[in-house]
Write a protein that holds these residues in place. Structure first.
Motif, short mmCIF file in Angstrom:
data_model
loop_
_atom_site.label_atom_id
_atom_site.label_comp_id
_atom_site.label_asym_id
_atom_site.label_seq_id
_atom_site.Cartn_x
_atom_site.Cartn_y
_atom_site.Cartn_z
N THR A 9 -77.52 42.50 21.89
CA THR A 9 -76.39 43.20 22.50
C THR A 9 -76.32 42.96 24.00
N THR A 37 -73.06 41.14 25.67
CA THR A 37 -72.55 41.71 26.92
C THR A 37 -73.13 40.94 28.10
N GLY A 60 -66.56 45.71 24.75
CA GLY A 60 -66.77 47.01 24.12
C GLY A 60 -67.08 46.84 22.65
N ASN A 61 -67.44 47.94 21.99
CA ASN A 61 -67.84 47.87 20.59
C ASN A 61 -66.78 47.25 19.69
N ARG A 62 -65.51 47.44 20.03
CA ARG A 62 -64.41 46.98 19.17
C ARG A 62 -63.70 45.75 19.72
N TYR A 87 -78.20 47.11 17.10
CA TYR A 87 -77.14 47.45 16.15
C TYR A 87 -75.88 46.60 16.30
N ARG A 88 -75.28 46.58 17.49
CA ARG A 88 -74.02 45.87 17.65
C ARG A 88 -74.19 44.37 17.39
N TYR A 92 -72.13 42.16 14.47
CA TYR A 92 -71.33 41.00 14.82
C TYR A 92 -72.07 39.69 14.51
N ARG A 120 -76.68 56.34 19.55
CA ARG A 120 -75.45 56.80 18.89
C ARG A 120 -75.81 57.53 17.61
N VAL A 126 -71.11 54.68 10.68
CA VAL A 126 -72.14 53.80 11.23
C VAL A 126 -73.03 53.27 10.12
#
Length: 366
Positions: A9, A37, A60-62, A87-88, A92, A120, A126
């Motif tokens: 991430t 990021t 961002g997450n979306r 996680y992210r 992806y 989170r 999730v």
């Protein structure tokens, strides 16, 4: 040689990020890194070590525009394996790897806590997204049996989970009196001052507020907090209000230096997936007081005699910290627990997963 793309991430300071940076120095395969990021401080260090780092530029997450950029990177690189972290990046990265036609997709689950993942809440949405994308991968690596159990509770099939703990480079943290003196001078700590220290993200689950309250009951003790996070301002205000002489270093790459400067490591966190900071402190010859550390829970008694578990109350912490500060010890003595998690061995286990038909060490039972 096998080509592996690690997808993470971000590459600011954090346990998972530092673990990846360490693994890259020991994995016997050709590696590159994609950060969704910012490249961050650790990303810059990884580049200096000769490992290519690609910044995807996710906002961002979306930010779904990041997905085709990641797919193109994987296709161009013709990677044999995509290995995701956090996680992210797992969500992806697994999707992108499958769209790019990558044969093996490995994910390491670093931060699945009880009721939260990377800060989170683990809501129904999730969990559903995690399970759906987990099926796109080949194997999920849990950094401890505790994490493996949580994955099973989420509905991940046990046969798809392998336990490979985090690793540590003990030599990098070995106590050095010169390093101690240099770091203390830099931080404004007198040679004879007693220092209680902690390393980690400044977030509620780490319970550094409890630590500040415990140190406030001790006379002539400095508090050294190495880490950054959303609670920094609140913790600084609390330390000031209670009259605690506290040093906040922010995010730092010199973890061996700050550990050398300490006299005892405090880890009052109530949520941990492994407890890497505890092991690093033990490698530095420090006594450790902690509340939660799966890495030690999985070892036989006596593996870490200088590490004592404490309940979550201020009185117990204050008394134990005072006791630890008064004890004489040889900082060059390192407990057996440290050798158990040697980074070279853990990297070799991961490398086996990169093979088409890996020989795995441990599959979690139902």
């Amino acid at each position: 040689m096998t080509r592996v793309l690690h997808v993470i991430t971000g590459l600011e300071h954090g346990g998972a990020e530092r673990q990846l940076a360490l693994l890259l120095r020991h994995l016997p395969v050709a590696c590159e890194v994609a950060t969704l990021t910012r490249t961050g401080v650790l990303g810059a260090e990884i580049r200096l070590a000769g490992v290519p780092v690609h910044e995807i530029g996710m906002r961002g997450n979306r930010d779904l525009a990041a997905l085709p950029r990641l797919v193109r990177l994987i296709r161009r690189g013709r990677f044999d394996v995509v290995h995701t972290h956090l996680y992210r990046a797992c969500v992806y990265g697994r999707i992108a790897a499958r769209l790019a036609g990558t044969a093996r997709v490995i994910a390491t689950e670093h931060s699945l806590g009880d009721g939260h993942i990377e800060g989170r809440p683990t809501t129904r949405g999730v969990r559903a997204l995690y399970r759906a994308t987990e099926r796109l991968g080949s194997t999920t690596v849990a950094v401890s049996p505790t994490v493996a159990g949580r994955l099973c509770d989420w509905g991940v099939k046990p046969g798809r989970i392998v336990v490979i703990p985090n690793g540590i480079d003990a030599a990098a943290f070995a106590f050095d009196a010169g390093r101690r003196a240099k770091t203390r001078r830099r931080l404004g700590i007198e040679p004879a001052e007693r220092v209680v220290g902690a390393v980690g993200r400044l977030v509620p689950t780490k319970r550094f507020d409890l630590l500040i309250e415990a140190v406030a009951r001790l006379d002539g003790v400095r508090l050294l907090l190495a880490g950054d996070g959303p609670m920094r301002d609140a913790l600084e205000r609390l330390a000031h209000r209670l009259g605690v002489s506290a040093i906040f270093t922010g995010g730092t790459s010199d973890v061996p230096g700050v550990l050398a400067a300490m006299d005892v490591l405090a880890a009052p966190s109530v949520q941990e997936t492994f407890g890497l900071g505890v092991l690093e402190a033990l490698a530095a010859g420090l006594p450790v007081r902690y509340t939660t550390c799966p890495a030690l829970d999985d070892l036989p008694p006596g593996a870490a005699p200088d590490a004592h578990r404490l309940p979550g109350d201020v009185r117990s912490w204050s008394a134990e910290l005072d006791r630890a500060l008064r004890e004489e010890r040889d900082r060059t003595r390192v407990p057996p627990a440290v050798a158990r998690y040697a980074i070279a061995a853990q990297a070799a286990e991961l490398a086996r997963l990169y093979l088409p038909e890996p020989s795995v060490r441990e599959v979690v039972p139902i």
